[in-house]
Design a protein around this motif. Structure first.
Motif, PDB file in Angstrom:
ATOM      1  N   THR A  14       0.816  -1.229   0.000  1.00 32.40           N
ATOM      2  CA  THR A  14       0.000   0.000   0.000  1.00 32.40           C
ATOM      3  C   THR A  14       0.845   1.272   0.000  1.00 32.40           C
ATOM      4  N   ALA A  15       2.147   1.146  -0.023  1.00 32.82           N
ATOM      5  CA  ALA A  15       3.005   2.334   0.018  1.00 32.82           C
ATOM      6  C   ALA A  15       2.840   3.171  -1.247  1.00 32.82           C
ATOM      7  N   LEU A  16       2.981   4.494  -1.098  1.00 28.54           N
ATOM      8  CA  LEU A  16       2.910   5.377  -2.249  1.00 28.54           C
ATOM      9  C   LEU A  16       4.110   5.152  -3.165  1.00 28.54           C
ATOM     10  N   ARG A  17       3.884   5.228  -4.456  1.00 20.60           N
ATOM     11  CA  ARG A  17       4.954   5.075  -5.453  1.00 20.60           C
ATOM     12  C   ARG A  17       5.507   6.460  -5.794  1.00 20.60           C
ATOM     13  N   VAL A  18       6.818   6.609  -5.702  1.00 19.46           N
ATOM     14  CA  VAL A  18       7.458   7.907  -5.913  1.00 19.46           C
ATOM     15  C   VAL A  18       8.398   7.823  -7.113  1.00 19.46           C
ATOM     16  N   TYR A  19       8.120   8.664  -8.098  1.00 12.74           N
ATOM     17  CA  TYR A  19       8.965   8.742  -9.291  1.00 12.74           C
ATOM     18  C   TYR A  19       9.611  10.122  -9.336  1.00 12.74           C
ATOM     19  N   VAL A  20      10.835  10.178  -9.832  1.00 14.07           N
ATOM     20  CA  VAL A  20      11.558  11.447  -9.959  1.00 14.07           C
ATOM     21  C   VAL A  20      11.533  11.877 -11.417  1.00 14.07           C
ATOM     22  N   ARG A  21      11.310  13.175 -11.643  1.00 14.37           N
ATOM     23  CA  ARG A  21      11.351  13.733 -12.991  1.00 14.37           C
ATOM     24  C   ARG A  21      12.432  14.811 -13.043  1.00 14.37           C
ATOM     25  N   ASP A  22      12.923  15.102 -14.234  1.00 15.48           N
ATOM     26  CA  ASP A  22      13.922  16.163 -14.372  1.00 15.48           C
ATOM     27  C   ASP A  22      13.236  17.477 -14.725  1.00 15.48           C
ATOM     28  N   ALA A  23      14.021  18.497 -15.058  1.00 14.41           N
ATOM     29  CA  ALA A  23      13.468  19.831 -15.311  1.00 14.41           C
ATOM     30  C   ALA A  23      12.582  19.873 -16.551  1.00 14.41           C
ATOM     31  N   THR A  24      12.737  18.907 -17.443  1.00 20.20           N
ATOM     32  CA  THR A  24      11.896  18.842 -18.645  1.00 20.20           C
ATOM     33  C   THR A  24      10.658  17.980 -18.417  1.00 20.20           C
ATOM     34  N   LEU A  25      10.480  17.495 -17.202  1.00 22.28           N
ATOM     35  CA  LEU A  25       9.360  16.650 -16.768  1.00 22.28           C
ATOM     36  C   LEU A  25       9.500  15.193 -17.211  1.00 22.28           C
ATOM     37  N   ALA A  26      10.675  14.821 -17.713  1.00 26.83           N
ATOM     38  CA  ALA A  26      10.910  13.431 -18.098  1.00 26.83           C
ATOM     39  C   ALA A  26      11.170  12.586 -16.846  1.00 26.83           C
ATOM     40  N   ARG A  27      10.549  11.423 -16.768  1.00 24.81           N
ATOM     41  CA  ARG A  27      10.730  10.542 -15.619  1.00 24.81           C
ATOM     42  C   ARG A  27      12.116   9.906 -15.678  1.00 24.81           C
ATOM     43  N   ILE A  28      12.872  10.002 -14.554  1.00 26.30           N
ATOM     44  CA  ILE A  28      14.247   9.512 -14.569  1.00 26.30           C
ATOM     45  C   ILE A  28      14.533   8.445 -13.515  1.00 26.30           C
ATOM     46  N   GLY A  29      13.551   8.094 -12.695  1.00 27.56           N
ATOM     47  CA  GLY A  29      13.829   7.047 -11.710  1.00 27.56           C
ATOM     48  C   GLY A  29      12.685   6.817 -10.746  1.00 27.56           C
ATOM     49  N   LEU A  30      12.726   5.665 -10.080  1.00 26.12           N
ATOM     50  CA  LEU A  30      11.764   5.289  -9.052  1.00 26.12           C
ATOM     51  C   LEU A  30      12.477   5.248  -7.706  1.00 26.12           C
ATOM     52  N   VAL A  31      11.876   5.890  -6.693  1.00 22.84           N
ATOM     53  CA  VAL A  31      12.427   5.860  -5.335  1.00 22.84           C
ATOM     54  C   VAL A  31      11.596   4.875  -4.525  1.00 22.84           C
ATOM     55  N   ASP A  32      12.145   3.717  -4.253  1.00 19.23           N
ATOM     56  CA  ASP A  32      11.389   2.681  -3.533  1.00 19.23           C
ATOM     57  C   ASP A  32      12.002   2.357  -2.169  1.00 19.23           C
ATOM     58  N   ASP A  33      12.921   3.220  -1.714  1.00 15.01           N
ATOM     59  CA  ASP A  33      13.569   2.961  -0.425  1.00 15.01           C
ATOM     60  C   ASP A  33      13.505   4.178   0.501  1.00 15.01           C
ATOM     61  N   TYR A  34      12.489   5.036   0.315  1.00 13.17           N
ATOM     62  CA  TYR A  34      12.368   6.186   1.208  1.00 13.17           C
ATOM     63  C   TYR A  34      11.985   5.715   2.608  1.00 13.17           C
ATOM     64  N   THR A  35      12.374   6.498   3.600  1.00  8.32           N
ATOM     65  CA  THR A  35      12.059   6.170   4.997  1.00  8.32           C
ATOM     66  C   THR A  35      10.639   6.580   5.351  1.00  8.32           C
ATOM     67  N   SER A  36      10.243   7.790   4.949  1.00  7.94           N
ATOM     68  CA  SER A  36       8.895   8.266   5.204  1.00  7.94           C
ATOM     69  C   SER A  36       8.518   9.302   4.164  1.00  7.94           C
ATOM     70  N   LEU A  37       7.218   9.435   3.948  1.00  9.07           N
ATOM     71  CA  LEU A  37       6.706  10.405   2.990  1.00  9.07           C
ATOM     72  C   LEU A  37       5.372  10.935   3.510  1.00  9.07           C
ATOM     73  N   ALA A  38       5.249  12.259   3.611  1.00 13.00           N
ATOM     74  CA  ALA A  38       3.984  12.902   3.959  1.00 13.00           C
ATOM     75  C   ALA A  38       3.547  13.721   2.750  1.00 13.00           C
ATOM     76  N   MET A  39       2.439  13.308   2.147  1.00 14.37           N
ATOM     77  CA  MET A  39       1.923  13.958   0.941  1.00 14.37           C
ATOM     78  C   MET A  39       0.589  14.605   1.276  1.00 14.37           C
ATOM     79  N   THR A  40       0.430  15.905   0.947  1.00 16.48           N
ATOM     80  CA  THR A  40      -0.794  16.626   1.295  1.00 16.48           C
ATOM     81  C   THR A  40      -1.388  17.290   0.053  1.00 16.48           C
ATOM     82  N   PRO A  41      -2.238  16.584  -0.681  1.00 17.43           N
ATOM     83  CA  PRO A  41      -2.972  17.247  -1.765  1.00 17.43           C
ATOM     84  C   PRO A  41      -4.082  18.111  -1.182  1.00 17.43           C
ATOM     85  N   ARG A  42      -4.344  19.271  -1.807  1.00 16.29           N
ATOM     86  CA  ARG A  42      -5.341  20.212  -1.304  1.00 16.29           C
ATOM     87  C   ARG A  42      -6.281  20.636  -2.427  1.00 16.29           C
TER      88      ARG A  42
END
Length: 389
Positions: free
Chosen positions: A4-32
């Motif tokens: 159930t963990a959130l999937r985190v992808y990294v993008r560069d300045a051109t918005l191209a996806r450059i990697g998946l972060v699957d080893d983060y310790t914690s993530l707090a995401m607040t959509p509004r």
């Protein structure tokens, strides 16, 4: 990684996806809803993915089911290490949602003219559908229709659905674009956001979905771990709208709206429309709308905070999201209102928990939960009176 963990992808300045972060310790995401979201992620500084997490890049965050939670640029990457930390310490990565791009612009009175030709005091919206007006503001001040020097090359607009009521309004010169859009959207009962679509950032306007019949939360249903509610008294129950007085005669009008919890309370607020020429053919519509916005913004509000549990047939991101209307049981009564904000706390090892704020800034005149609390307090008052008698 927990299922159930959130999937985190990294993008560069051109918005191209450059990697998946699957080893983060914690993530707090607040959509509004109709506001800028945020995220804070912690990860070991010696992670193989740490090199991707730099200012200028961004994150795309999705649920375990693949639904988009939010996307946005990284604004800060801080490093720290204590005696208890192993390895190279930890990184704290913070950022904001892509809706933040709207906060970078103001509303020019003549958006297609150079700054030296800004002779008008206001930008006028005349009898346009709310969505059409919102799109025009974004398009002319930041999007494809903006001056070359102001245009954001990544920003596009979704097609116009002509949603919302017809509005007439004047926007003060150089008001913040995000603040104006929030006022228009909340008054019209619409939602807006900027999210990554393909290789661009797309401004979208949408009608929130009423899921109160299917997205229902209560302790009895076993999908709620915590619930609290609170009220905020009104800051405006009487709008005093004044138009003209500069190049045209001065006109004043009073608009009253009684508060259900404080029916005898009168709080006056001056609503400045002196920049509106009183000879305008839509003067009444502009004054009425200005009063409606002031009374709506200043109305007493009730806020409900709930901590729901994702269950197989009711999950955040799939079955409800920010902006949707949901139902929650407050004491013995069910109430419905808009999900204004959600905090998702996730760890790669343990999965995701959800906490939702409901109704704190409801676009309705007074949030339904506020009316419910007002009625409860009236009933209690009557009961005390009968006992005293």
């Amino acid at each position: 990684m927990h299922h159930t963990a959130l999937r985190v992808y990294v993008r560069d300045a051109t918005l191209a996806r450059i990697g998946l972060v699957d080893d983060y310790t914690s993530l707090a995401m607040t959509p509004r809803y109709n506001a800028v979201g945020s995220f804070v992620m912690e990860i070991a500084a010696d992670s193989a993915k740490a090199g991707l997490l730099v200012e200028g890049n961004g994150l795309i965050i999705r649920t375990a089911d693949g639904d988009l939670v939010d996307s946005g640029p990284i604004r800060a990457v801080d490093w720290a290490r204590s005696a208890s930390d192993a390895g190279g310490g930890r990184l704290t990565v913070a950022g904001v949602s892509d809706t933040s791009v709207l906060a970078e612009y103001t509303c020019w009175p003549k958006p297609t003219a150079a700054i030296t030709a800004q002779t008008d005091a206001v930008y006028k919206i005349s009898a346009a559908k709310a969505e059409t007006a919102m799109r025009a503001l974004v398009d002319l001040n930041a999007g494809p229709g903006a001056l070359a020097s102001r245009k954001n090359p990544l920003l596009t607009l979704a097609s116009d659905g002509a949603r919302g009521p017809t509005i007439s309004r004047e926007v003060n010169q150089f008001d913040g674009l995000l603040a104006v859009l929030t006022d228009l959207a909340n008054a019209a009962g619409l939602g807006f956001r900027v999210v990554q679509v393909g290789a661009g950032l797309q401004f979208q306007v949408y009608e929130p979905v009423d899921r109160s019949g299917t997205a229902r939360f209560s302790f009895g249903l076993g999908n709620l771990t915590e619930a609290t509610y609170s009220t905020t008294p009104p800051s405006c129950t009487r709008a005093i709208v004044v138009a003209g007085g500069q190049s045209s005669p001065r006109i004043c009008k009073v608009y009253d709206r009684a508060d259900p919890l404080f029916p005898g309370l009168v709080v006056e607020q001056f609503v400045d429309q002196t920049g509106v020429d009183t000879a305008s053919v839509d003067l009444v519509a502009q004054m009425d709308q200005a009063a409606e916005e002031a009374l709506t913004a200043g109305a007493g509000k009730g806020s409900l905070s709930i901590s729901p549990i994702d269950i197989p047939n009711l999950r955040y991101g799939r079955d409800y999201t920010v902006g949707d209307t949901v139902s929650a049981q407050v004491r013995s009564t069910w109430t419905t209102d808009v999900v204004r904000e959600v905090v998702l706390n996730s760890t790669a090892a343990q999965g995701t928990t959800v906490k939702a704020a409901v109704g704190a800034e409801s676009p309705s005149t007074v949030a339904q939960i506020y009316r419910y609390i007002a009625q409860v307090k009236k009933d209690v008052g009557r009961l005390k009176t009968r006992k005293a008698a």
